[in-house]
Design an enzyme around this catalytic site. Structure first.
Site, PDB file in Angstrom:
ATOM      1  CG  ASN A 166      -0.339  -0.187   2.513  1.00 43.22           C
ATOM      2  OD1 ASN A 166       0.734  -0.771   2.618  1.00 43.22           O
ATOM      3  ND2 ASN A 166      -0.959   0.321   3.546  1.00 43.22           N
ATOM      4  N   GLY A 242       1.908  -5.576   7.499  1.00 41.28           N
ATOM      5  CA  GLY A 242       1.008  -6.265   6.576  1.00 41.28           C
ATOM      6  C   GLY A 242      -0.198  -6.804   7.309  1.00 41.28           C
ATOM      7  CB  SER A 243      -2.678  -9.239   6.249  1.00 34.32           C
ATOM      8  OG  SER A 243      -1.941 -10.399   5.979  1.00 34.32           O
ATOM      9  CD  GLN A 244      -4.816 -11.566  13.025  1.00 34.33           C
ATOM     10  OE1 GLN A 244      -5.579 -12.023  12.180  1.00 34.33           O
ATOM     11  NE2 GLN A 244      -4.571 -12.167  14.166  1.00 34.33           N
ATOM     12  CD  GLU A 264       3.759  -1.143  13.837  1.00 37.02           C
ATOM     13  OE1 GLU A 264       2.577  -0.769  13.919  1.00 37.02           O
ATOM     14  OE2 GLU A 264       4.559  -1.089  14.788  1.00 37.02           O
ATOM     15  CB  CYS A 307      -2.937  -0.127   8.444  1.00 32.93           C
ATOM     16  SG  CYS A 307      -1.549   0.871   8.993  1.00 32.93           S
ATOM     17  CD  GLU A 488       7.489   0.022  12.461  1.00 33.31           C
ATOM     18  OE1 GLU A 488       6.675   0.770  11.873  1.00 33.31           O
ATOM     19  OE2 GLU A 488       8.005  -0.971  11.927  1.00 33.31           O
TER      20      GLU A 488
HETATM   21  N1  LIG Z   1      -0.437  -2.428   6.995  1.00 34.91           N
HETATM   22  C1  LIG Z   1      -1.510  -3.103   6.857  1.00 34.91           C
HETATM   23  O1  LIG Z   1      -2.286  -3.083   7.724  1.00 34.91           O
HETATM   24  C2  LIG Z   1      -1.759  -3.888   5.662  1.00 34.91           C
HETATM   25  C3  LIG Z   1      -2.821  -4.740   5.661  1.00 34.91           C
HETATM   26  N2  LIG Z   1      -3.068  -5.484   4.581  1.00 34.91           N
HETATM   27  C4  LIG Z   1      -4.232  -6.364   4.659  1.00 34.91           C
HETATM   28  O2  LIG Z   1      -3.851  -7.634   4.207  1.00 34.91           O
HETATM   29  C5  LIG Z   1      -4.715  -8.060   3.179  1.00 34.91           C
HETATM   30  C6  LIG Z   1      -3.953  -8.951   2.251  1.00 34.91           C
HETATM   31  O3  LIG Z   1      -2.909  -8.227   1.616  1.00 34.91           O
HETATM   32  P1  LIG Z   1      -1.536  -8.954   1.304  1.00 34.91           P
HETATM   33  O4  LIG Z   1      -0.754  -8.258   0.310  1.00 34.91           O
HETATM   34  O5  LIG Z   1      -1.833 -10.389   0.986  1.00 34.91           O
HETATM   35  O6  LIG Z   1      -0.796  -8.765   2.714  1.00 34.91           O
HETATM   36  P2  LIG Z   1       0.298  -9.657   3.323  1.00 34.91           P
HETATM   37  O7  LIG Z   1       0.326  -9.440   4.776  1.00 34.91           O
HETATM   38  O8  LIG Z   1       0.147 -11.075   2.873  1.00 34.91           O
HETATM   39  O9  LIG Z   1       1.630  -9.083   2.638  1.00 34.91           O
HETATM   40  C7  LIG Z   1       2.527  -8.189   3.242  1.00 34.91           C
HETATM   41  C8  LIG Z   1       3.952  -8.629   2.970  1.00 34.91           C
HETATM   42  O10 LIG Z   1       4.179  -9.895   3.587  1.00 34.91           O
HETATM   43  C9  LIG Z   1       4.697 -10.818   2.653  1.00 34.91           C
HETATM   44  N3  LIG Z   1       4.248 -12.159   3.006  1.00 34.91           N
HETATM   45  C10 LIG Z   1       3.086 -12.770   2.694  1.00 34.91           C
HETATM   46  N4  LIG Z   1       3.050 -14.015   3.200  1.00 34.91           N
HETATM   47  C11 LIG Z   1       4.212 -14.191   3.869  1.00 34.91           C
HETATM   48  C12 LIG Z   1       4.762 -15.283   4.601  1.00 34.91           C
HETATM   49  N5  LIG Z   1       4.109 -16.422   4.753  1.00 34.91           N
HETATM   50  N6  LIG Z   1       5.987 -15.119   5.157  1.00 34.91           N
HETATM   51  C13 LIG Z   1       6.661 -13.967   5.017  1.00 34.91           C
HETATM   52  N7  LIG Z   1       6.195 -12.914   4.314  1.00 34.91           N
HETATM   53  C14 LIG Z   1       4.985 -13.018   3.754  1.00 34.91           C
HETATM   54  C15 LIG Z   1       4.143 -10.324   1.324  1.00 34.91           C
HETATM   55  O11 LIG Z   1       4.893 -10.855   0.253  1.00 34.91           O
HETATM   56  C16 LIG Z   1       4.283  -8.824   1.500  1.00 34.91           C
HETATM   57  O12 LIG Z   1       5.619  -8.432   1.262  1.00 34.91           O
HETATM   58  C17 LIG Z   1      -5.229  -6.777   2.590  1.00 34.91           C
HETATM   59  O13 LIG Z   1      -6.439  -6.952   1.935  1.00 34.91           O
HETATM   60  C18 LIG Z   1      -5.358  -5.926   3.794  1.00 34.91           C
HETATM   61  O14 LIG Z   1      -6.575  -6.190   4.438  1.00 34.91           O
HETATM   62  C19 LIG Z   1      -2.293  -5.426   3.469  1.00 34.91           C
HETATM   63  C20 LIG Z   1      -1.224  -4.576   3.404  1.00 34.91           C
HETATM   64  C21 LIG Z   1      -0.893  -3.717   4.498  1.00 34.91           C
HETATM   65  N1  LIG Z   2       1.738   1.096   8.370  1.00 33.89           N
HETATM   66  C1  LIG Z   2       0.942   1.829   7.577  1.00 33.89           C
HETATM   67  C2  LIG Z   2       0.998   3.174   7.567  1.00 33.89           C
HETATM   68  C3  LIG Z   2       1.966   3.939   8.268  1.00 33.89           C
HETATM   69  C4  LIG Z   2       1.972   5.245   8.162  1.00 33.89           C
HETATM   70  C5  LIG Z   2       2.987   6.043   8.797  1.00 33.89           C
HETATM   71  O1  LIG Z   2       3.961   5.538   9.334  1.00 33.89           O
HETATM   72  O2  LIG Z   2       2.833   7.242   8.736  1.00 33.89           O
HETATM   73  C6  LIG Z   2       0.040   1.083   6.652  1.00 33.89           C
HETATM   74  O3  LIG Z   2      -0.834   1.684   6.043  1.00 33.89           O
HETATM   75  O4  LIG Z   2       0.228  -0.121   6.496  1.00 33.89           O
END
Ligand SMILES: NC(=O)C1=CN([C@@H]2O[C@H](COP(=O)(O)OP(=O)(O)OC[C@H]3O[C@@H](n4cnc5c(N)ncnc54)[C@H](O)[C@@H]3O)[C@@H](O)[C@H]2O)C=CC1
Ligand SMILES: N/C(=C\C=C\C(=O)O)C(=O)O
Length: 507
Positions: A166, A242-244, A264, A307, A488
């Site tokens: 994102n 990333g995701s939970q 985070e 997020c 952080e």
């Molecule tokens: N900061 C946040 O809160 C974020 C939340 N999301 C949420 O997650 C949902 C899914 O998005 P994704 O791109 O699939 O997020 P994700 O959490 O799967 O991906 C984030 C990072 O983790 C890596 N990753 C994925 N699986 C992994 C594993 N098993 N081991 C190590 N690294 C791994 C991915 O390649 C990417 O670099 C979104 O729809 C959203 O709801 C997504 C991105 C940011």
């Molecule tokens: N971690 C995220 C945003 C952070 C913003 C900031 O440090 O200002 C996110 O959207 O995943």
């Protein structure tokens, strides 16, 4: 993927005819054999390919990071700070090129990439280049036993850094900067969906004088290269955004090695709007906080793909109708357009799968009897023919929805927000806290006493009152409950990326 002269790994993005960035530096790196298609979210077409790295690449990166650690960690904070400042300057000089790339790769508007993503990436390096010069250690005395105690801190070793799609360069640099400033070497993995600006930064690392092996970047998917990194016994700490569900997997893989984790994660962030709120300020800010990250009104961007975005708006009953009317009017002003259109306030979502996921929530809400007041399924998108296959969607407002609905409980991560009424302060705090997440909340009121009271009772790592997303990088950033582990910021990142030792001197 391959080992390069600069110790940077897996750096081969195949060039397509319309891929216009210079690649002369790539000669430092061997090509890899397996690639992942990367899509332009605004057209839905493949426009470049990203290396599909795995264990072998992580092994090579660990070797380089291990070799670089003694030299880099022995440098003074001042010396490391200078390198970070040079990198910030180089990123700033490439701002336009990086912004164009981020916008094309991620789908966000060029305006947003230009005014938020890339400037913040520059700021991340400048900020930690400065903050690393100002840490002090602790000292206490025990005169009755003739002892003086003090602490020293040292870098931990090789840090594994995993970032999402994102805010690609923004979040990757938010991890690389504090890690290397503190003297660690790093292996960073950007999202396979948005690898381009990380790849572009690699050539700048070398130019800035980052020694070979200090920053290693591996490209590829989470299950392959991500897990290889997380499971590697010589990588003692992982910082992940990333995701939970992915955080759960990372926690499981880290457990046998007792790794240090900073996680985070997502949010289901409430905005609480009391009847004494200043609606002139509250409404535009709440539209922005709901739909940010493809959008950029007032030179400040935001499409629900952050997020920190608001996804549950609680409005006190006495102003509910007025708020809703004005909120809808303001939302309808948001133009969804191609990312390169300077008049667009929102671009495209990241992927087809993500667009379908976001749409599925709206379908579920409708099936539950909720009202969709604007956006998806109600209004019509207008896009040029070339962009008909892009992942666009209109900002969508849902009402008449129960707190138990999945739209009110789960992270949607798209331009969708729910608006519901409430009666009392006590009631709204309980409802705001009734989800598994606890990342960011906003409170709108002109009663200072109420603001303090409510902010203290909200289960949320961040509470913005009468504003949203004003960041002070010195202070702790992170979430409670399922929104994460750790914080952080200047002091928090320094503590995470260093090991502390207590020394006692008997005199
Ligand atoms: N900061 C946040 O809160 C974020 C939340 N999301 C949420 O997650 C949902 C899914 O998005 P994704 O791109 O699939 O997020 P994700 O959490 O799967 O991906 C984030 C990072 O983790 C890596 N990753 C994925 N699986 C992994 C594993 N098993 N081991 C190590 N690294 C791994 C991915 O390649 C990417 O670099 C979104 O729809 C959203 O709801 C997504 C991105 C940011
Ligand atoms: N971690 C995220 C945003 C952070 C913003 C900031 O440090 O200002 C996110 O959207 O995943």
């Amino acid at each position: 993927m391959s080992r390069g002269k600069a110790g940077v790994f897996s750096l081969w993005l195949e060039q397509r005819p319309f891929w216009c960035w210079k690649t002369s530096w790539v000669e430092n790196f061997l090509p890899c054999n397996s690639y992942i298609d990367s899509y332009d979210p605004s057209t839905g077409e493949v426009y470049c390919r990203v290396p599909d790295s795995g264990k072998e690449e992580v092994e090579a990166a660990v070797e380089a990071a291990r070799a670089a650690f003694p030299g880099w960690s022995a440098r003074s904070p001042q010396e490391r700070s200078q390198v970070l400042h040079r990198l910030a300057d180089l990123l700033e000089q490439s701002l336009e090129e990086l912004a164009q790339a981020e916008s094309k790769d991620q789908g966000k508007t060029i305006t947003l990439a230009r005014t938020m993503d890339i400037p913040r990436s520059v700021q991340n390096f400048r900020f930690f280049a400065s903050s690393i010069l100002h840490h002090t250690s602790e000292c206490t005395q025990m005169d009755h036993v003739g002892c003086l105690h003090y602490t020293v801190r040292a870098p931990v070793g090789i840090a594994g850094l995993i970032s999402p799609w994102n805010l690609p360069l923004y979040l990757l640099t938010w991890k690389i900067a504090p890690a290397i400033a503190a003297g660690n070497t790093v292996i960073a993995k950007p999202s396979e969906l948005t690898s381009v600006t990380a790849w572009m930064m690699c050539k700048l690392l070398e130019k800035a004088g980052v020694p070979p092996g200090v920053v290693n970047i591996v490209f590829g998917t989470g299950p392959r290269v991500g897990e290889a990194l997380v499971s590697h016994p010589e990588v003692p700490l992982i910082s992940f955004t990333g995701s939970q569900p992915t955080a759960e997997r990372i926690t499981q893989l880290s457990a046998p090695h007792c790794k240090r984790l900073s996680l985070e994660l997502g949010g289901k962030n409430p905005a609480i709007i009391f009847e004494d709120a200043n609606l002139e300020e509250c409404i535009p800010t709440t539209v922005r906080s709901s739909f940010a990250n493809q959008a950029c009104p007032l030179g400040f961007g935001l499409l629900g793909e952050i997020c920190l975005c608001t996804s549950r708006i609680f409005v006190q009953k006495s102003i509910y109708s007025e708020f809703l009317k004005r909120f809808l009017e303001a939302t309808r002003l948001w133009k969804v357009g191609i990312p390169s259109d300077p008049s667009a306030s929102m671009g495209a979502l990241i992927s087809k799968a993500h667009l379908e996921k976001v749409r599925s929530y709206i379908k579920k809400a409708r099936a539950e009897g909720a009202q969709i007041l604007c956006g998806e399924g109600v209004d019509k998108l207008s896009l040029p023919p070339r962009n008909q296959g892009g992942y666009f969607m209109l900002p969508t407002v849902i009402t008449d929805i129960k707190d138990e609905s999945c739209c009110m409980k789960e992270e949607i991560f798209g331009p969708v927000t729910c608006v519901v009424p409430f009666d009392s302060e006590e009631e709204v705090i309980k409802r705001a806290n009734s989800v598994k997440y606890g990342l960011a909340a906003t409170v709108w009121s002109s009663n200072v006493g109420r603001i303090h009271r409510v902010a203290k009772k909200l289960q949320s790592g961040l509470v913005w009152t009468n504003c949203w997303l004003i960041r002070e990088l010195n202070l702790p950033f992170g979430g409670m409950k399922s929104s994460g582990v750790g914080r952080e910021g200047a002091k928090d990142s320094y503590e995470f990326f260093t090991e502390v030792k207590t020394i006692t001197i008997k005199h």
